[in-house]
Design a protein around this motif. Structure first.
Motif, PDB file in Angstrom:
ATOM      1  N   ARG A  73     -39.879   1.125 -14.855  1.00 17.89           N
ATOM      2  CA  ARG A  73     -40.899   0.129 -15.364  1.00 17.89           C
ATOM      3  C   ARG A  73     -41.636   0.608 -16.593  1.00 17.89           C
ATOM      4  O   ARG A  73     -41.660  -0.154 -17.594  1.00 17.89           O
ATOM      5  N   ASP A  74     -41.895   2.021 -16.460  1.00 21.03           N
ATOM      6  CA  ASP A  74     -42.610   2.918 -17.703  1.00 21.03           C
ATOM      7  C   ASP A  74     -41.596   2.683 -18.904  1.00 21.03           C
ATOM      8  O   ASP A  74     -42.212   2.552 -19.980  1.00 21.03           O
ATOM      9  N   ALA A  75     -40.236   2.858 -18.690  1.00 18.95           N
ATOM     10  CA  ALA A  75     -39.398   2.888 -19.730  1.00 18.95           C
ATOM     11  C   ALA A  75     -38.896   1.505 -20.210  1.00 18.95           C
ATOM     12  O   ALA A  75     -37.898   1.365 -21.183  1.00 18.95           O
ATOM     13  N   TRP A  76     -39.417   0.509 -19.868  1.00 23.12           N
ATOM     14  CA  TRP A  76     -38.881  -0.989 -19.796  1.00 23.12           C
ATOM     15  C   TRP A  76     -37.594  -1.119 -19.621  1.00 23.12           C
ATOM     16  O   TRP A  76     -36.959  -1.876 -20.242  1.00 23.12           O
ATOM     17  N   ALA A  77     -37.249  -0.380 -18.570  1.00 23.05           N
ATOM     18  CA  ALA A  77     -35.836  -0.393 -18.216  1.00 23.05           C
ATOM     19  C   ALA A  77     -35.673  -1.118 -16.885  1.00 23.05           C
ATOM     20  O   ALA A  77     -34.621  -1.209 -16.172  1.00 23.05           O
ATOM     21  N   LEU A  78     -36.628  -1.688 -16.161  1.00 21.34           N
ATOM     22  CA  LEU A  78     -36.681  -2.589 -15.111  1.00 21.34           C
ATOM     23  C   LEU A  78     -36.401  -4.029 -15.581  1.00 21.34           C
ATOM     24  O   LEU A  78     -37.227  -4.849 -15.441  1.00 21.34           O
TER      25      LEU A  78
ATOM     26  N   PRO B  94     -30.544  -1.217 -16.547  1.00 21.16           N
ATOM     27  CA  PRO B  94     -29.181  -0.930 -17.472  1.00 21.16           C
ATOM     28  C   PRO B  94     -28.564   0.124 -17.168  1.00 21.16           C
ATOM     29  O   PRO B  94     -29.165   1.158 -16.922  1.00 21.16           O
ATOM     30  N   VAL B  95     -27.014   0.186 -17.261  1.00 16.64           N
ATOM     31  CA  VAL B  95     -26.397   1.208 -16.926  1.00 16.64           C
ATOM     32  C   VAL B  95     -25.453   1.476 -18.243  1.00 16.64           C
ATOM     33  O   VAL B  95     -25.162   0.578 -18.989  1.00 16.64           O
ATOM     34  N   LEU B  96     -25.082   2.708 -18.497  1.00 15.36           N
ATOM     35  CA  LEU B  96     -24.061   2.826 -19.698  1.00 15.36           C
ATOM     36  C   LEU B  96     -22.754   3.255 -19.083  1.00 15.36           C
ATOM     37  O   LEU B  96     -22.763   3.724 -17.793  1.00 15.36           O
ATOM     38  N   ILE B  97     -21.656   2.773 -19.566  1.00 23.68           N
ATOM     39  CA  ILE B  97     -20.136   2.856 -19.089  1.00 23.68           C
ATOM     40  C   ILE B  97     -19.603   3.901 -20.413  1.00 23.68           C
ATOM     41  O   ILE B  97     -19.426   3.189 -21.710  1.00 23.68           O
TER      42      ILE B  97
ATOM     43  N   GLY C  58     -20.950   6.010 -21.814  1.00 31.41           N
ATOM     44  CA  GLY C  58     -21.911   6.158 -22.844  1.00 31.41           C
ATOM     45  C   GLY C  58     -22.350   5.100 -23.689  1.00 31.41           C
ATOM     46  O   GLY C  58     -23.213   4.826 -24.504  1.00 31.41           O
ATOM     47  N   GLN C  59     -21.914   3.764 -23.329  1.00 25.24           N
ATOM     48  CA  GLN C  59     -22.004   2.546 -24.051  1.00 25.24           C
ATOM     49  C   GLN C  59     -22.683   1.380 -23.270  1.00 25.24           C
ATOM     50  O   GLN C  59     -22.666   1.478 -22.108  1.00 25.24           O
ATOM     51  N   ASP C  60     -23.570   0.677 -23.979  1.00 27.95           N
ATOM     52  CA  ASP C  60     -24.259  -0.434 -23.281  1.00 27.95           C
ATOM     53  C   ASP C  60     -23.370  -1.726 -23.457  1.00 27.95           C
ATOM     54  O   ASP C  60     -23.172  -2.202 -24.424  1.00 27.95           O
ATOM     55  N   ILE C  61     -22.663  -1.991 -22.211  1.00 25.11           N
ATOM     56  CA  ILE C  61     -21.875  -3.067 -22.597  1.00 25.11           C
ATOM     57  C   ILE C  61     -22.317  -4.416 -21.511  1.00 25.11           C
ATOM     58  O   ILE C  61     -21.490  -5.018 -20.977  1.00 25.11           O
ATOM     59  N   GLY C  62     -23.426  -4.215 -21.416  1.00 21.42           N
ATOM     60  CA  GLY C  62     -24.222  -5.591 -20.659  1.00 21.42           C
ATOM     61  C   GLY C  62     -24.031  -5.305 -18.915  1.00 21.42           C
ATOM     62  O   GLY C  62     -24.097  -6.332 -18.507  1.00 21.42           O
ATOM     63  N   TRP C  63     -23.858  -3.954 -18.558  1.00 23.40           N
ATOM     64  CA  TRP C  63     -23.708  -3.731 -17.152  1.00 23.40           C
ATOM     65  C   TRP C  63     -25.169  -3.110 -16.476  1.00 23.40           C
ATOM     66  O   TRP C  63     -25.771  -2.576 -17.414  1.00 23.40           O
ATOM     67  N   PHE C  64     -25.331  -3.721 -15.309  1.00 26.09           N
ATOM     68  CA  PHE C  64     -26.666  -3.086 -14.790  1.00 26.09           C
ATOM     69  C   PHE C  64     -26.464  -2.393 -13.495  1.00 26.09           C
ATOM     70  O   PHE C  64     -25.311  -2.729 -12.662  1.00 26.09           O
ATOM     71  N   GLY C  65     -27.444  -1.727 -12.937  1.00 23.25           N
ATOM     72  CA  GLY C  65     -27.361  -1.004 -11.541  1.00 23.25           C
ATOM     73  C   GLY C  65     -28.334  -1.516 -10.845  1.00 23.25           C
ATOM     74  O   GLY C  65     -29.391  -1.981 -11.150  1.00 23.25           O
ATOM     75  N   LEU C  66     -27.847  -2.015  -9.335  1.00 26.79           N
ATOM     76  CA  LEU C  66     -28.799  -2.531  -8.536  1.00 26.79           C
ATOM     77  C   LEU C  66     -29.643  -1.472  -7.779  1.00 26.79           C
ATOM     78  O   LEU C  66     -28.870  -0.457  -7.306  1.00 26.79           O
ATOM     79  N   GLY C  67     -30.860  -1.554  -7.476  1.00 27.41           N
ATOM     80  CA  GLY C  67     -31.577  -0.452  -6.816  1.00 27.41           C
ATOM     81  C   GLY C  67     -32.894   0.074  -7.552  1.00 27.41           C
ATOM     82  O   GLY C  67     -32.894   0.163  -8.730  1.00 27.41           O
TER      83      GLY C  67
ATOM     84  N   ASP D 293     -16.800   5.848 -16.829  1.00 32.15           N
ATOM     85  CA  ASP D 293     -17.703   6.573 -16.180  1.00 32.15           C
ATOM     86  C   ASP D 293     -19.275   5.909 -16.496  1.00 32.15           C
ATOM     87  O   ASP D 293     -19.751   5.814 -17.539  1.00 32.15           O
ATOM     88  N   VAL D 294     -19.946   5.753 -15.274  1.00 33.59           N
ATOM     89  CA  VAL D 294     -21.309   5.163 -15.200  1.00 33.59           C
ATOM     90  C   VAL D 294     -22.403   6.093 -15.257  1.00 33.59           C
ATOM     91  O   VAL D 294     -22.212   7.143 -14.752  1.00 33.59           O
ATOM     92  N   THR D 295     -23.261   5.812 -16.033  1.00 33.20           N
ATOM     93  CA  THR D 295     -24.348   6.668 -16.298  1.00 33.20           C
ATOM     94  C   THR D 295     -25.776   5.638 -16.058  1.00 33.20           C
ATOM     95  O   THR D 295     -25.780   4.717 -16.525  1.00 33.20           O
ATOM     96  N   TYR D 296     -26.727   6.264 -14.932  1.00 31.79           N
ATOM     97  CA  TYR D 296     -27.602   5.296 -14.788  1.00 31.79           C
ATOM     98  C   TYR D 296     -28.728   5.804 -15.846  1.00 31.79           C
ATOM     99  O   TYR D 296     -28.714   6.799 -16.390  1.00 31.79           O
ATOM    100  N   HIS D 297     -30.085   4.839 -16.001  1.00 33.89           N
ATOM    101  CA  HIS D 297     -30.926   5.002 -16.699  1.00 33.89           C
ATOM    102  C   HIS D 297     -31.852   6.708 -16.186  1.00 33.89           C
ATOM    103  O   HIS D 297     -31.730   6.974 -15.025  1.00 33.89           O
ATOM    104  N   THR D 298     -32.423   7.355 -17.171  1.00 31.22           N
ATOM    105  CA  THR D 298     -32.921   8.574 -16.909  1.00 31.22           C
ATOM    106  C   THR D 298     -34.194   8.207 -15.865  1.00 31.22           C
ATOM    107  O   THR D 298     -34.648   9.512 -15.356  1.00 31.22           O
ATOM    108  N   GLY D 299     -34.716   7.245 -15.676  1.00 25.04           N
ATOM    109  CA  GLY D 299     -35.776   6.799 -14.904  1.00 25.04           C
ATOM    110  C   GLY D 299     -35.446   7.207 -13.250  1.00 25.04           C
ATOM    111  O   GLY D 299     -35.952   7.486 -12.478  1.00 25.04           O
ATOM    112  N   PHE D 300     -34.021   7.306 -13.112  1.00 15.22           N
ATOM    113  CA  PHE D 300     -33.499   7.799 -11.789  1.00 15.22           C
ATOM    114  C   PHE D 300     -33.449   9.207 -11.584  1.00 15.22           C
ATOM    115  O   PHE D 300     -33.477   9.720 -10.562  1.00 15.22           O
TER     116      PHE D 300
END
Ligand SMILES: CC(C)(COP(=O)(O)OP(=O)(O)OC[C@H]1O[C@@H](n2cnc3c(N)ncnc32)[C@H](O)[C@@H]1OP(=O)(O)O)[C@@H](O)C(=O)NCCC(=O)NCCS
Length: 171
Positions: free
Chosen positions: A46-51, A71-74, A76-85, A161-168
């Motif tokens: 939330r603090d990173a405006w990523a929620l 948002p997740v990267l695939i 390294g690219q933002d292609i409109g995918w998200f992570g649940l949780g 390869d998927v990368t979650y936001h650094t908030g994780f």
């Protein structure tokens, strides 16, 4: 089991923030594979405006469930995918349909925002009921493929390869 029929699912409001933290911390106590940092992760996102999507389940004025999508990267690219949780339900109310209602509403919201897809790390049979399935072309570190699932919301399946936001990485 308490009657949850008066439950409403709605976007989080600022007044919910401390309750979401308490709920998330308590929901994950004793959960296998939990980092016990899920509450901090929600706050960091939330603090990173990523929620991007954050929904609460409210029952008779109390927050009894929460789900977030970020948002997740695939490759390294933002292609409109998200992570649940993380997704959390009050310990005394688990198994009554609250989590399912939150996840379905969250996926509907993501779709309405134009999301292309969603990934989730977790129990395959549970997330399979929402349409998630394992796709070996979409990888997350060394996690066994069956525990990393995806759901196409629009367009084509993603590859990479998927990368979650650094908030994780919050602790
Ligand atoms: C996981 C969680 C969000 C599910 O929400 P819920 O309201 O309890 O689940 P629902 O009532 O929607 O679904 C119940 C069904 O899911 C199954 N289920 C519930 N939690 C499950 C879990 N952690 N793993 C596998 N299956 C689970 C139940 O066996 C039940 O199956 P049935 O319908 O065949 O009887 C909730 O149990 C929770 O907060 N757990 C602790 C935190 C957690 O593990 N979060 C998920 C990881 S991010």
């Amino acid at each position: 089991m308490r009657d949850i029929s008066p439950m409403i699912i709605r976007p989080e409001a600022s007044k919910d923030i401390p309750y979401i933290r308490t709920l998330t911390d308590s929901a994950f106590v004793g959960v296998e594979h939990s980092s016990q940092t899920e509450g901090a992760i929600v706050d960091a996102l939330r603090d990173a405006w990523a929620l991007t999507v954050s929904l609460v389940a409210e029952l008779e004025g109390s927050v009894i469930g929460h789900v977030g999508f970020s948002p997740v990267l695939i490759d390294g690219q933002d292609i409109g995918w998200f992570g649940l949780g993380p997704v959390s339900v009050s310990p005394g109310l688990q198994g009554g349909g609250v989590g399912s209602a939150l996840i379905k509403a969250g996926l509907d919201k993501l779709t309405s925002l134009g999301a292309k897809g969603c990934v989730v790390l977790g129990d395959p049979p549970y997330y399979g009921r929402f349409g998630f399935s394992s796709d070996h072309a979409l990888r997350y570190g060394h996690v066994p493929p069956e525990y990393f699932q995806s759901l196409v919301l629009g367009g084509q399946p993603a590859v990479g390869d998927v990368t979650y936001h650094t908030g994780f990485e919050a602790a």
